[in-house]
Structure formats: structure tokens, C-alpha cells
Design a protein around this motif. Structure first.
Motif, PDB file in Angstrom:
ATOM      1  N   ALA A 223       0.470  26.618  19.295  1.00  0.00           N
ATOM      2  CA  ALA A 223      -0.396  26.783  18.127  1.00  0.00           C
ATOM      3  C   ALA A 223      -1.625  25.884  18.234  1.00  0.00           C
ATOM      4  CB  ALA A 223       0.382  26.442  16.852  1.00  0.00           C
ATOM      5  N   ARG A 224      -2.539  26.045  17.271  1.00  0.00           N
ATOM      6  CA  ARG A 224      -3.736  25.208  17.154  1.00  0.00           C
ATOM      7  C   ARG A 224      -3.839  24.699  15.722  1.00  0.00           C
ATOM      8  NH1 ARG A 224      -8.740  28.015  20.495  1.00  0.00           N
ATOM      9  NH2 ARG A 224      -7.539  29.351  21.894  1.00  0.00           N
ATOM     10  N   ASN A 225      -4.588  23.651  15.555  1.00  0.00           N
ATOM     11  CA  ASN A 225      -4.867  23.141  14.205  1.00  0.00           C
ATOM     12  C   ASN A 225      -6.278  23.510  13.759  1.00  0.00           C
ATOM     13  OD1 ASN A 225      -2.445  22.069  13.340  1.00  0.00           O
ATOM     14  ND2 ASN A 225      -2.813  20.065  14.255  1.00  0.00           N
ATOM     15  N   ARG A 226      -6.760  24.638  14.197  1.00  0.00           N
ATOM     16  CA  ARG A 226      -8.029  25.173  13.719  1.00  0.00           C
ATOM     17  C   ARG A 226      -7.983  26.693  13.739  1.00  0.00           C
ATOM     18  NH1 ARG A 226     -11.749  26.662  17.855  1.00  0.00           N
ATOM     19  NH2 ARG A 226     -11.029  26.166  19.943  1.00  0.00           N
ATOM     20  N   PRO A 227      -8.642  27.384  12.815  1.00  0.00           N
ATOM     21  CA  PRO A 227      -9.420  26.800  11.729  1.00  0.00           C
ATOM     22  C   PRO A 227      -8.564  26.214  10.607  1.00  0.00           C
ATOM     23  CG  PRO A 227      -9.344  29.171  11.497  1.00  0.00           C
ATOM     24  CD  PRO A 227      -8.676  28.843  12.800  1.00  0.00           C
ATOM     25  N   GLN A 228      -7.264  26.495  10.633  1.00  0.00           N
ATOM     26  CA  GLN A 228      -6.336  25.918   9.661  1.00  0.00           C
ATOM     27  C   GLN A 228      -5.198  25.241  10.428  1.00  0.00           C
ATOM     28  OE1 GLN A 228      -7.239  26.176   6.533  1.00  0.00           O
ATOM     29  NE2 GLN A 228      -8.860  27.688   6.851  1.00  0.00           N
ATOM     30  N   MET A 229      -4.461  24.407   9.745  1.00  0.00           N
ATOM     31  CA  MET A 229      -3.313  23.769  10.373  1.00  0.00           C
ATOM     32  C   MET A 229      -2.297  24.830  10.800  1.00  0.00           C
ATOM     33  SD  MET A 229      -3.868  20.482  10.376  1.00  0.00           S
ATOM     34  CE  MET A 229      -2.260  19.707  10.541  1.00  0.00           C
ATOM     35  N   HIS A 230      -1.705  24.616  11.949  1.00  0.00           N
ATOM     36  CA  HIS A 230      -0.642  25.485  12.470  1.00  0.00           C
ATOM     37  C   HIS A 230      -1.070  26.956  12.486  1.00  0.00           C
ATOM     38  CE1 HIS A 230       2.848  22.412  11.807  1.00  0.00           C
ATOM     39  NE2 HIS A 230       1.870  21.947  12.569  1.00  0.00           N
ATOM     40  N   THR A 231      -2.122  27.217  13.236  1.00  0.00           N
ATOM     41  CA  THR A 231      -2.673  28.560  13.388  1.00  0.00           C
ATOM     42  C   THR A 231      -2.296  29.124  14.749  1.00  0.00           C
ATOM     43  OG1 THR A 231      -4.571  28.075  11.958  1.00  0.00           O
ATOM     44  CG2 THR A 231      -4.814  29.890  13.498  1.00  0.00           C
ATOM     45  N   LEU A 232      -1.899  30.397  14.771  1.00  0.00           N
ATOM     46  CA  LEU A 232      -1.685  31.103  16.033  1.00  0.00           C
ATOM     47  C   LEU A 232      -2.905  31.968  16.328  1.00  0.00           C
ATOM     48  CD1 LEU A 232       2.021  32.368  15.833  1.00  0.00           C
ATOM     49  CD2 LEU A 232       1.153  30.121  16.505  1.00  0.00           C
ATOM     50  N   TRP A 233      -3.438  31.823  17.527  1.00  0.00           N
ATOM     51  CA  TRP A 233      -4.508  32.684  18.016  1.00  0.00           C
ATOM     52  C   TRP A 233      -3.895  33.634  19.038  1.00  0.00           C
ATOM     53  CZ3 TRP A 233     -10.119  30.856  18.445  1.00  0.00           C
ATOM     54  CH2 TRP A 233     -10.418  29.890  17.473  1.00  0.00           C
ATOM     55  N   LEU A 234      -4.109  34.921  18.866  1.00  0.00           N
ATOM     56  CA  LEU A 234      -3.561  35.872  19.815  1.00  0.00           C
ATOM     57  C   LEU A 234      -4.054  35.579  21.231  1.00  0.00           C
ATOM     58  CD1 LEU A 234      -1.813  38.397  20.178  1.00  0.00           C
ATOM     59  CD2 LEU A 234      -3.865  39.781  19.738  1.00  0.00           C
ATOM     60  N   LYS A 274       3.609  47.076  13.909  1.00  0.00           N
ATOM     61  CA  LYS A 274       4.370  48.147  14.566  1.00  0.00           C
ATOM     62  C   LYS A 274       3.847  49.530  14.196  1.00  0.00           C
ATOM     63  CE  LYS A 274       8.651  45.468  14.916  1.00  0.00           C
ATOM     64  NZ  LYS A 274      10.083  45.374  14.535  1.00  0.00           N
ATOM     65  N   GLU A 275       3.312  49.678  12.990  1.00  0.00           N
ATOM     66  CA  GLU A 275       2.809  50.980  12.572  1.00  0.00           C
ATOM     67  C   GLU A 275       1.568  51.370  13.364  1.00  0.00           C
ATOM     68  OE1 GLU A 275       3.843  48.611  10.315  1.00  0.00           O
ATOM     69  OE2 GLU A 275       5.729  49.745  10.155  1.00  0.00           O
ATOM     70  N   LYS A 276       0.679  50.422  13.590  1.00  0.00           N
ATOM     71  CA  LYS A 276      -0.553  50.715  14.324  1.00  0.00           C
ATOM     72  C   LYS A 276      -0.408  50.497  15.823  1.00  0.00           C
ATOM     73  CE  LYS A 276      -4.000  49.996  10.708  1.00  0.00           C
ATOM     74  NZ  LYS A 276      -5.320  49.407  10.386  1.00  0.00           N
ATOM     75  N   GLY A 277       0.576  49.730  16.219  1.00  0.00           N
ATOM     76  CA  GLY A 277       0.699  49.397  17.628  1.00  0.00           C
ATOM     77  C   GLY A 277      -0.365  48.429  18.086  1.00  0.00           C
ATOM     78  N   LEU A 278      -0.845  47.592  17.166  1.00  0.00           N
ATOM     79  CA  LEU A 278      -1.911  46.631  17.455  1.00  0.00           C
ATOM     80  C   LEU A 278      -1.527  45.253  16.937  1.00  0.00           C
ATOM     81  CD1 LEU A 278      -5.015  48.709  16.239  1.00  0.00           C
ATOM     82  CD2 LEU A 278      -4.087  48.601  18.577  1.00  0.00           C
ATOM     83  N   TYR A 279      -2.167  44.224  17.508  1.00  0.00           N
ATOM     84  CA  TYR A 279      -1.978  42.852  17.045  1.00  0.00           C
ATOM     85  C   TYR A 279      -3.124  42.433  16.136  1.00  0.00           C
ATOM     86  CZ  TYR A 279       1.582  41.888  20.661  1.00  0.00           C
ATOM     87  OH  TYR A 279       2.708  41.875  21.435  1.00  0.00           O
ATOM     88  N   MET A 280      -2.803  41.642  15.127  1.00  0.00           N
ATOM     89  CA  MET A 280      -3.840  40.944  14.379  1.00  0.00           C
ATOM     90  C   MET A 280      -4.329  39.783  15.238  1.00  0.00           C
ATOM     91  SD  MET A 280      -1.829  38.571  11.567  1.00  0.00           S
ATOM     92  CE  MET A 280      -0.744  39.809  10.883  1.00  0.00           C
ATOM     93  N   HIS A 281      -5.529  39.295  14.937  1.00  0.00           N
ATOM     94  CA  HIS A 281      -6.107  38.241  15.768  1.00  0.00           C
ATOM     95  C   HIS A 281      -5.518  36.876  15.459  1.00  0.00           C
ATOM     96  CE1 HIS A 281      -9.904  35.907  17.256  1.00  0.00           C
ATOM     97  NE2 HIS A 281      -8.911  35.839  18.102  1.00  0.00           N
ATOM     98  N   GLY A 282      -5.313  36.565  14.185  1.00  0.00           N
ATOM     99  CA  GLY A 282      -4.863  35.225  13.833  1.00  0.00           C
ATOM    100  C   GLY A 282      -3.758  35.219  12.796  1.00  0.00           C
ATOM    101  N   TRP A 283      -2.949  34.188  12.832  1.00  0.00           N
ATOM    102  CA  TRP A 283      -1.834  33.999  11.896  1.00  0.00           C
ATOM    103  C   TRP A 283      -1.782  32.522  11.539  1.00  0.00           C
ATOM    104  CZ3 TRP A 283       2.488  30.919  11.902  1.00  0.00           C
ATOM    105  CH2 TRP A 283       3.545  31.247  11.034  1.00  0.00           C
ATOM    106  N   VAL A 284      -1.578  32.235  10.252  1.00  0.00           N
ATOM    107  CA  VAL A 284      -1.561  30.848   9.785  1.00  0.00           C
ATOM    108  C   VAL A 284      -0.237  30.565   9.082  1.00  0.00           C
ATOM    109  CG1 VAL A 284      -2.707  29.108   8.359  1.00  0.00           C
ATOM    110  CG2 VAL A 284      -4.073  30.886   9.493  1.00  0.00           C
ATOM    111  N   GLU A 285       0.430  29.521   9.519  1.00  0.00           N
ATOM    112  CA  GLU A 285       1.704  29.146   8.899  1.00  0.00           C
ATOM    113  C   GLU A 285       1.475  28.811   7.427  1.00  0.00           C
ATOM    114  OE1 GLU A 285       5.283  26.783  10.781  1.00  0.00           O
ATOM    115  OE2 GLU A 285       3.780  25.367  10.031  1.00  0.00           O
ATOM    116  N   GLY A 286       2.301  29.376   6.563  1.00  0.00           N
ATOM    117  CA  GLY A 286       2.198  29.107   5.141  1.00  0.00           C
ATOM    118  C   GLY A 286       1.430  30.158   4.371  1.00  0.00           C
TER     119      GLY A 286
END
Length: 463
Positions: A223-234, A274-286
Motif C-alpha cells: 500500500a501507499r500513504n498517498r493520497p490518503q492513508m493506506h491507499t491501494l494503487w492498481l 466482476k460485472e464489468k470485468g475491470l479494475y478500479m484505479h484506487g482503493w482507500v482503507e476505511g
């Protein structure tokens, strides 16, 4: 846009002694560019009218692909020097013992140590494998040897002057997965291809950063701490997993494979739609609700990661089946969003966003390689890959520069952020993918024969 007649030209795949006609496209524009109508007149039956495709349609030749690869190589060979110079005076430094705080890498159009150039080094190696031309691999091996040769001297200098800014900072002390992953993977590929330079110290330093120093969530997800704490970048799938996988291949240590598989599965659990078969770019814990922006290049990094992992993951590894299923689901999703001219959009599911080159090249490479490895059905996916390459080939100008590539991009929470990212020929992200795509399409052409069929779908014995 016009709808094609149901009996429009088909792409036929010659394989295992049979010819199968495969549907390649559904729409075309009326602008005359690469394939102007020939032979159409008032007496031509409607189903025999020649479509006016805006990009080359059908099967490219190995020769035409090689011409494109040669242009890219020629440009990069001349624009990425292998030299040290003295800052301000530009005096060439040939004796590495004389390296000091004024010594820098001679500026070129691109940096030799960026993650984008890790992809480019891998692309050059694959281009030699596909064409037999050693110039491509020489490009990579000479530059990696140069980096290996100068690193000890800059390391000693850093010990004496810890506050001084080093041109090799990302090599000596990686600060992010961007610094480490793609470069590490290309170094290992170079070693496995026979490079005798002292690359192992660089490899070990990079892999140590990935495995022990990068931020992780409680379950071990990078994970990364940008742009938010505990962010996943694809993007970070590619900035970590191929290096881990290659290290598993290099050392035989199962822990690297296990970590690589874990990253793909845990990123996908959070970020794959799963419906689109695509990934979102970012995910933020919380965050309970995530805006889903399906950025094209990040999805490219994700599918290429799965291909790179499957390339070396042992057949009996328990993670192989789940990774293969994710690859198939992702490929199916991407196929649904390819534009009628072969490119994919900057935001995959938003057709008013611009068509982007680097992602399209990554998809061409990944899909072609998956076909060549037997992971995807050639009849279903080869037309997608060929159309993508044909589109990409129109974006390599006569100088060998890659046009239409989105510049480096962070993670955004609104569509305008992605819609208005600039494109530039100096966006380094386009060059490695173009080399990879062209080389893998050559492999695809060597295994299959493709042709345009002007009649309806048919199966017949090859002659």
C-alpha cells in the motif's frame, strides 16, 4: 458511424490444419485514411463493398512490425546516452574513480532508472527474442551493465556525503515501489537471458525494499500513504508482482511466488468489478463507498502483471488456477470496451474520454502472450490483439516516437482528473509497451496464419 453488413470481411485464423473465420470489428468510420475503397461502383453488390477503415485492418506482417520496432529502437538508442558528465560543464567522466558530487548522468530524452524504463528494458529483450536481432538486447544489457558499474562508486560517495543528492538515489535507496519493481524485474530477465554483468547486488537491494520496507496493510497487501492513508494503487501490482515472480524463478524460493499470488488476489478482492470485468484505479482503507474510475493504463498494468506471473509461476502452485481465472475474466471485460478503431479509452467505460496508446499497447502484448501461452482462446482474442497492434502502429511516428500516451498519473476521485491528463511523446510509459506488443505479436504471427475472408463465416480444410 455505419453498421457493417453481416457478411463483411472476417479475419481467419489458420491453426491445426483448419481455417476459421473470426469476426474482427463491428463498426467503421467514413473517413478515408489507410484503406480507401477500391473497386466499388454502382454494380458492386452491397455485401462486397470495401469498408473504409481508419486504421490498418487485418493481419500485419512480421516485416511491418519489425519496421516499427526498428524506428523505436533507433530513436531510443540515440536519445538515451550511456555516459556520466560533470554538471554545468558537461565534461564527460570516463574514470569512475573520479565520480564526485558534481557528477550526473548525461541528460537524454528519458531517465535510465525509471519504472517506465524497466518496462522498456524488458521490451528490448523480448524484441531480440522475437526478431533475432541482437541490437535490442544490446540496448538493455549495455545500459544495465553501465548502471551496475557505476553504482558502487555512487554508493561510496553517498556514504561520504549523505546529504548530497545522488543521480542513483532510486537505485541506492528506493523510496517507493515505482523505484524498485519494474527495474528489478528487468534486471532478473536480463540475467536469465545471459547478461554477465554484476547485477545481483542491484536485484537484491530492490527486492529487499519490496519485501521488507514498503508499507503494507495488516493482511500484507502492499500500500501507499498517498493520497490518503493506506491507499491501494492498481499500478502497484506491476510495480511489485513481476519482480517477486522473477525472483522466485531466479532463486527457486517459494516465498516470492506466494507473496506475488497474495498481492494479485488481495488487490483483486478489493478492486476488481466482476460485472464489468475491470479494475478500479484506487482503493482507500476505511472508505465505505469508492468512486470507480477504470483507468486504462492501470488496468494494463494489472493484466500484464497476471501474464508476467503466470509466465513463471510453477504449474503446481495452488495460486495458479485463481490467477488464470482472473486473467480470463479481465480479458473478457477488456474485450467488451475496445473501440471500433482498435484503441481503448483513457477511462475504459467512458467513450467520450480520449483514446490512449500505452494502455492499448499493453493490452496487445498481454492478450497476445496469453494466447501464445495457451491461456486464452486464439479464435476469440487474436482479432482483438491484432486490431490493437494495428492501431498502436499508427502512433509511432517516423522519428520513432510514440504518440498519444498519457503522462504520469496519480490517483483521482473525479472524472475530470483522468479526462484532461495530457498526452506527450516524452511520456516514457509508451515505449516499453510498444516494444513488448510488437515482439509478442510477431510470436503470434509465427504460430498462426491470418487472412481476410470476404464471405461469411466458414470452416474449411487448409491447403
Amino acid at each position: 458511424m455505419k453498421s457493417l453488413n453481416p457478411t463483411h470481411p472476417m479475419l481467419r485464423v489458420l491453426k491445426n490444419g483448419f481455417v476459421l473465420s473470426v469476426f474482427l470489428g463491428t463498426v467503421y468510420t467514413t473517413s478515408a485514411q489507410n484503406n480507401p475503397p477500391k473497386g466499388n461502383d454502382s454494380n458492386t453488390p452491397l455485401h462486397l463493398l470495401k469498408p473504409d477503415y481508419p486504421v490498418p485492418y487485418g493481419s500485419p506482417t512480421i516485416e511491418s512490425i519489425t519496421t516499427v520496432l526498428n524506428r523505436v529502437h533507433g530513436y531510443l538508442e540515440g536519445s538515451t546516452p550511456i555516459q556520466l558528465v560533470t554538471k554545468n560543464t558537461n565534461e564527460v567522466v570516463t574514470e569512475y574513480k573520479k565520480i564526485n558530487t558534481e557528477t550526473i548522468l548525461k541528460p537524454g530524452d528519458f531517465r535510465l532508472l525509471s519504472y517506465e524504463w524497466g518496462v522498456t528494458y524488458a521490451g528490448m529483450l523480448l524484441a531480440t527474442e522475437a526478431t533475432g536481432d541482437s541490437r535490442y538486447a544490446d540496448y538493455t544489457n549495455k545500459r544495465l551493465k553501465f548502471i551496475a558499474d557505476i553504482t558502487p562508486h555512487f554508493r561510496e560517495l553517498a556514504k561520504k556525503n549523505p546529504q548530497a543528492q545522488s543521480p542513483l538515489r532510486s537505485v541506492l535507496t528506493p523510496h517507493a515501489l515505482d523505484d524498485a519493481g519494474a527495474m528489478c524485474a528487468s534486471l532478473i530477465k536480463s540475467v536469465r537471458a545471459g547478461n554477465k554483468a554484476e547485477l545481483r547486488p542491484l536485484i537484491d537491494n530492490y527486492i529487499d525494499y519490496i519485501t521488507t520496507k514498503e508499507l503494507r496493510l495488516a493482511d500484507g497487501t502492499l500500500a501507499r500513504n498517498r493520497p490518503q492513508m493506506h491507499t491501494l494503487w492498481l499500478d502497484d501490482l506491476f510495480m511489485s508482482v513481476p519482480a517477486l515472480a522473477q525472483m522466485g524463478k531466479l532463486t527457486g524460493d517459494k516465498k516470492y511466488y506466494d507473496d506475488a499470488v497474495k498481492q494479485v488476489l488481495q488487490f483483486s478482492q478489493r478492486m476488481f468489478n466482476k460485472e464489468k470485468g475491470l479494475y478500479m484505479h484506487g482503493w482507500v482503507e476505511g472508505m465505505t463507498v469508492h468512486p470507480e474510475f477504470h483507468w486504462a493504463r492501470a488496468n494494463g498494468w494489472a493484466i500484464m502483471t497476471k501474464v508476467e506471473l503466470l509466465d513463471v509461476l510453477p504449474e503446481d502452485h495452488p495460486g495458479r488456477g485463481p490467477i488464470l481465472e482472473l486473467l480470463k475474466a479481465h480479458a473478457k471485460g477488456l474485450a467488451a470496451y475496445q473501440s471500433g478503431v482498435g484503441f481503448w479509452h483513457q477511462l475504459l467505460d467512458r467513450e467520450d474520454s480520449y483514446l490512449e496508446t500505452s494502455a492499448t499497447a499493453i493490452y496487445a502484448y498481454s492478450i497476445a502472450r496469453a494466447i501464445n501461452r495457451g491461456w486464452l482462446d486464439s479464435l476469440a482474442y487474436a482479432p482483438m490483439a491484432l486490431l490493437a497492434w494495428n492501431a498502436v502502429s499508427t502512433k509511432v511516428n517516423e522519428k520513432g516516437q510514440v504518440e498519444g500516451t498519457c503522462v504520469g498519473t496519480g490517483m483521482g476521485f473525479d472524472p475530470a482528473f483522468y479526462y484532461y491528463r495530457p498526452i506527450n511523446v516524452y511520456a516514457a510509459h509508451g515505449y516499453g509497451p510498444v516494444l513488448l506488443a510488437g515482439a509478442e505479436i510477431i510470436h503470434l504471427l509465427k504460430k498462426n496464419t491470418f487472412e481476410i475472408n470476404d464471405s461469411s463465416v466458414q470452416l474449411k480444410a487448409a491447403r
